[in-house]
Design a protein around this motif. Structure first.
Motif, PDB file in Angstrom:
ATOM      1  N   VAL A 111      29.531 -29.222  16.144  1.00 18.31           N
ATOM      2  CA  VAL A 111      28.559 -28.458  16.933  1.00 18.31           C
ATOM      3  C   VAL A 111      28.906 -28.637  18.401  1.00 18.31           C
ATOM      4  O   VAL A 111      29.080 -29.767  18.874  1.00 18.31           O
ATOM      5  N   LEU A 112      29.016 -27.526  19.108  1.00 18.14           N
ATOM      6  CA  LEU A 112      29.337 -27.544  20.526  1.00 18.14           C
ATOM      7  C   LEU A 112      28.146 -27.062  21.328  1.00 18.14           C
ATOM      8  O   LEU A 112      27.661 -25.951  21.140  1.00 18.14           O
ATOM      9  N   ASP A 113      27.676 -27.918  22.206  1.00 16.59           N
ATOM     10  CA  ASP A 113      26.651 -27.562  23.184  1.00 16.59           C
ATOM     11  C   ASP A 113      27.369 -27.500  24.523  1.00 16.59           C
ATOM     12  O   ASP A 113      27.785 -28.537  25.050  1.00 16.59           O
ATOM     13  N   ALA A 114      27.558 -26.301  25.069  1.00 15.45           N
ATOM     14  CA  ALA A 114      28.398 -26.151  26.249  1.00 15.45           C
ATOM     15  C   ALA A 114      27.984 -24.926  27.039  1.00 15.45           C
ATOM     16  O   ALA A 114      27.357 -24.007  26.499  1.00 15.45           O
ATOM     17  N   PRO A 115      28.347 -24.882  28.316  1.00 12.10           N
ATOM     18  CA  PRO A 115      28.114 -23.667  29.094  1.00 12.10           C
ATOM     19  C   PRO A 115      28.756 -22.450  28.438  1.00 12.10           C
ATOM     20  O   PRO A 115      29.789 -22.556  27.769  1.00 12.10           O
ATOM     21  N   ALA A 116      28.138 -21.295  28.623  1.00 12.15           N
ATOM     22  CA  ALA A 116      28.611 -20.070  27.990  1.00 12.15           C
ATOM     23  C   ALA A 116      30.060 -19.760  28.337  1.00 12.15           C
ATOM     24  O   ALA A 116      30.801 -19.200  27.515  1.00 12.15           O
ATOM     25  N   ALA A 117      30.498 -20.130  29.539  1.00 14.37           N
ATOM     26  CA  ALA A 117      31.876 -19.840  29.935  1.00 14.37           C
ATOM     27  C   ALA A 117      32.879 -20.527  29.017  1.00 14.37           C
ATOM     28  O   ALA A 117      33.927 -19.956  28.682  1.00 14.37           O
ATOM     29  N   LEU A 118      32.577 -21.743  28.581  1.00 15.35           N
ATOM     30  CA  LEU A 118      33.470 -22.436  27.659  1.00 15.35           C
ATOM     31  C   LEU A 118      33.472 -21.775  26.289  1.00 15.35           C
ATOM     32  O   LEU A 118      34.523 -21.620  25.653  1.00 15.35           O
ATOM     33  N   TRP A 119      32.294 -21.404  25.816  1.00 15.45           N
ATOM     34  CA  TRP A 119      32.218 -20.757  24.505  1.00 15.45           C
ATOM     35  C   TRP A 119      32.970 -19.425  24.508  1.00 15.45           C
ATOM     36  O   TRP A 119      33.703 -19.118  23.561  1.00 15.45           O
ATOM     37  N   GLN A 120      32.837 -18.637  25.560  1.00 15.01           N
ATOM     38  CA  GLN A 120      33.532 -17.359  25.632  1.00 15.01           C
ATOM     39  C   GLN A 120      35.046 -17.565  25.687  1.00 15.01           C
ATOM     40  O   GLN A 120      35.805 -16.811  25.066  1.00 15.01           O
ATOM     41  N   ALA A 121      35.488 -18.574  26.413  1.00 14.47           N
ATOM     42  CA  ALA A 121      36.925 -18.872  26.454  1.00 14.47           C
ATOM     43  C   ALA A 121      37.424 -19.313  25.080  1.00 14.47           C
ATOM     44  O   ALA A 121      38.534 -18.950  24.661  1.00 14.47           O
ATOM     45  N   LEU A 122      36.602 -20.085  24.370  1.00 13.48           N
ATOM     46  CA  LEU A 122      36.988 -20.516  23.021  1.00 13.48           C
ATOM     47  C   LEU A 122      37.090 -19.325  22.079  1.00 13.48           C
ATOM     48  O   LEU A 122      38.061 -19.205  21.312  1.00 13.48           O
ATOM     49  N   LEU A 123      36.112 -18.431  22.121  1.00 10.12           N
ATOM     50  CA  LEU A 123      36.163 -17.253  21.260  1.00 10.12           C
ATOM     51  C   LEU A 123      37.395 -16.403  21.544  1.00 10.12           C
ATOM     52  O   LEU A 123      37.982 -15.808  20.633  1.00 10.12           O
ATOM     53  N   ARG A 125      40.173 -17.522  22.561  1.00  8.11           N
ATOM     54  CA  ARG A 125      41.350 -18.390  22.438  1.00  8.11           C
ATOM     55  C   ARG A 125      42.145 -18.407  23.734  1.00  8.11           C
ATOM     56  O   ARG A 125      43.387 -18.437  23.739  1.00  8.11           O
ATOM     57  N   ASP A 126      41.421 -18.410  24.826  1.00  8.04           N
ATOM     58  CA  ASP A 126      42.032 -18.515  26.148  1.00  8.04           C
ATOM     59  C   ASP A 126      42.102 -19.994  26.491  1.00  8.04           C
ATOM     60  O   ASP A 126      41.258 -20.538  27.198  1.00  8.04           O
ATOM     61  N   TRP A 127      43.119 -20.653  25.962  1.00  3.71           N
ATOM     62  CA  TRP A 127      43.205 -22.102  26.031  1.00  3.71           C
ATOM     63  C   TRP A 127      43.363 -22.602  27.461  1.00  3.71           C
ATOM     64  O   TRP A 127      42.839 -23.668  27.812  1.00  3.71           O
ATOM     65  N   GLN A 128      44.106 -21.853  28.278  1.00  7.94           N
ATOM     66  CA  GLN A 128      44.280 -22.277  29.667  1.00  7.94           C
ATOM     67  C   GLN A 128      42.949 -22.254  30.412  1.00  7.94           C
ATOM     68  O   GLN A 128      42.640 -23.151  31.194  1.00  7.94           O
ATOM     69  N   ARG A 129      42.165 -21.232  30.164  1.00  9.48           N
ATOM     70  CA  ARG A 129      40.852 -21.184  30.795  1.00  9.48           C
ATOM     71  C   ARG A 129      39.941 -22.272  30.235  1.00  9.48           C
ATOM     72  O   ARG A 129      39.239 -22.967  30.976  1.00  9.48           O
ATOM     73  N   LEU A 130      39.951 -22.418  28.917  1.00 11.10           N
ATOM     74  CA  LEU A 130      39.051 -23.364  28.249  1.00 11.10           C
ATOM     75  C   LEU A 130      39.306 -24.800  28.695  1.00 11.10           C
ATOM     76  O   LEU A 130      38.364 -25.552  28.969  1.00 11.10           O
ATOM     77  N   PHE A 131      40.587 -25.174  28.756  1.00  5.38           N
ATOM     78  CA  PHE A 131      40.917 -26.576  28.955  1.00  5.38           C
ATOM     79  C   PHE A 131      41.516 -26.909  30.325  1.00  5.38           C
ATOM     80  O   PHE A 131      41.611 -28.087  30.678  1.00  5.38           O
ATOM     81  N   VAL A 132      41.923 -25.891  31.079  1.00  8.34           N
ATOM     82  CA  VAL A 132      42.584 -26.160  32.358  1.00  8.34           C
ATOM     83  C   VAL A 132      41.733 -25.658  33.521  1.00  8.34           C
ATOM     84  O   VAL A 132      41.167 -26.445  34.282  1.00  8.34           O
ATOM     85  N   SER A 133      41.588 -24.323  33.624  1.00  4.70           N
ATOM     86  CA  SER A 133      40.876 -23.806  34.794  1.00  4.70           C
ATOM     87  C   SER A 133      39.383 -24.141  34.771  1.00  4.70           C
ATOM     88  O   SER A 133      38.755 -24.310  35.817  1.00  4.70           O
ATOM     89  N   GLU A 134      38.789 -24.261  33.571  1.00  2.00           N
ATOM     90  CA  GLU A 134      37.377 -24.619  33.450  1.00  2.00           C
ATOM     91  C   GLU A 134      37.190 -26.068  32.981  1.00  2.00           C
ATOM     92  O   GLU A 134      36.141 -26.434  32.457  1.00  2.00           O
ATOM     93  N   ARG A 135      38.192 -26.880  33.211  1.00  2.00           N
ATOM     94  CA  ARG A 135      38.162 -28.250  32.677  1.00  2.00           C
ATOM     95  C   ARG A 135      36.932 -29.026  33.150  1.00  2.00           C
ATOM     96  O   ARG A 135      36.342 -29.806  32.394  1.00  2.00           O
ATOM     97  N   GLY A 136      36.531 -28.805  34.401  1.00  2.00           N
ATOM     98  CA  GLY A 136      35.388 -29.534  34.933  1.00  2.00           C
ATOM     99  C   GLY A 136      34.096 -29.267  34.194  1.00  2.00           C
ATOM    100  O   GLY A 136      33.194 -30.123  34.165  1.00  2.00           O
ATOM    101  N   ALA A 193      27.959 -14.812   8.100  1.00  2.00           N
ATOM    102  CA  ALA A 193      28.730 -13.941   8.991  1.00  2.00           C
ATOM    103  C   ALA A 193      29.933 -14.662   9.601  1.00  2.00           C
ATOM    104  O   ALA A 193      30.601 -14.105  10.477  1.00  2.00           O
ATOM    105  N   LYS A 194      30.226 -15.861   9.160  1.00  2.00           N
ATOM    106  CA  LYS A 194      31.357 -16.657   9.620  1.00  2.00           C
ATOM    107  C   LYS A 194      31.337 -16.836  11.146  1.00  2.00           C
ATOM    108  O   LYS A 194      32.204 -16.331  11.857  1.00  2.00           O
ATOM    109  N   PRO A 195      30.348 -17.563  11.655  1.00  2.00           N
ATOM    110  CA  PRO A 195      30.197 -17.687  13.108  1.00  2.00           C
ATOM    111  C   PRO A 195      31.057 -18.780  13.740  1.00  2.00           C
ATOM    112  O   PRO A 195      30.956 -19.021  14.935  1.00  2.00           O
ATOM    113  N   PHE A 196      31.904 -19.422  12.963  1.00  2.00           N
ATOM    114  CA  PHE A 196      32.638 -20.572  13.468  1.00  2.00           C
ATOM    115  C   PHE A 196      33.795 -20.158  14.374  1.00  2.00           C
ATOM    116  O   PHE A 196      34.446 -19.138  14.151  1.00  2.00           O
ATOM    117  N   ALA A 197      34.056 -20.994  15.359  1.00  2.00           N
ATOM    118  CA  ALA A 197      35.223 -20.828  16.223  1.00  2.00           C
ATOM    119  C   ALA A 197      36.150 -22.023  16.001  1.00  2.00           C
ATOM    120  O   ALA A 197      35.694 -23.171  16.001  1.00  2.00           O
TER     121      ALA A 197
END
Length: 231
Positions: A111-123, A125-136, A193-197
């Motif tokens: 279960v991930l509780d996170a800002p929407a920006a991280l969830w959207q990057a995860l959906l 699969r923008d890994w650079q955004r998810l883990f680098v540019s939005e790392r903070g 509905a297979k909501p998993f990321a």
């Protein structure tokens, strides 16, 4: 408890001794030997009918027991939904979308509780955004591993380990990801509905020292690019 299991003690007995006060509809939660369930009865149906969890003396089943102890409401919810589907449709060659989703979360979920920006990057699969540019932003996020098979895999970490993640946003960051919150999130229509990321968990900042290295997220075998629909 883990030490006693390592010394060869009985996992079912150790887990049962740690479970006083946990009640299921059929009675107090107990852990029993794996051969306690009668032949031909589905595992989940047996648990629902008896409040007994068949348990082998191995790490996989021991971790499953620990999840039952820590998250009894969520595990009870998963079991009740599984048992209802078994009663409705029986046991066939396939589980169907709801039971597939329930099993996937039970074994490999987080279960991930996170800002929407991280969830959207995860959906995306923008890994650079998810883990680098939005790392903070990960300082505002909480990731809770629920699946016992995933916990077992994390005992021997490897870069490709991937969780199937549900998003549980808490804009105020005040409500913990607790047992009741997870149970409430397990809604049949949503799960079917297979909501998993998919999330490579060792890419999460702070989870593995190696992900501090330049180029860690350039590994396309693990951090796969998005699959665009064909036209």
């Amino acid at each position: 408890m883990a030490a006693s299991l390592a010394q060869g003690d009985d996992a079912a007995a150790a887990l049962s001794g740690a479970a006083p006060g946990i009640a299921l509809p059929a009675g107090p939660l107990r852990f029993v030997h794996a051969d306690a369930a009668p032949a031909g009865e589905a595992y989940e149906a047996f648990i629902f009918r008896t409040a007994q969890v068949p348990t082998r003396n191995n790490l996989h089943d021991f971790l499953n027991g620990l999840v039952w102890l820590h998250f009894p409401r969520a595990k009870q919810r998963l079991n009740a939904l599984q048992a209802a589907e078994i009663a409705r449709a029986g046991i066939g060659a396939t589980r169907g979308p709801l039971r597939d989703a329930l099993t996937l979360f039970d074994e490999n979920g987080a279960v991930l509780d996170a800002p929407a920006a991280l969830w959207q990057a995860l959906l995306a699969r923008d890994w650079q955004r998810l883990f680098v540019s939005e790392r903070g932003l990960w300082q505002e996020a909480r990731l809770l591993v629920f699946g016992h098979a995933l916990l077992e895999k994390l005992a021997v970490p490897r870069k490709a380990l991937t969780a199937h993640v549900l998003w549980a946003p808490d804009p105020g960051r005040a409500i913990p990801i607790d047992d009741a919150a997870i149970a409430a999130a397990l809604q049949p229509a949503h799960l079917a509905a297979k909501p998993f990321a998919p999330l490579p968990v060792l890419g999460v900042p702070g989870w593995w020292p190696a992900n501090e290295a330049p180029g860690f997220y350039d590994d396309a075998v693990v951090f796969r690019p998005p699959r665009f629909p064909r036209h």
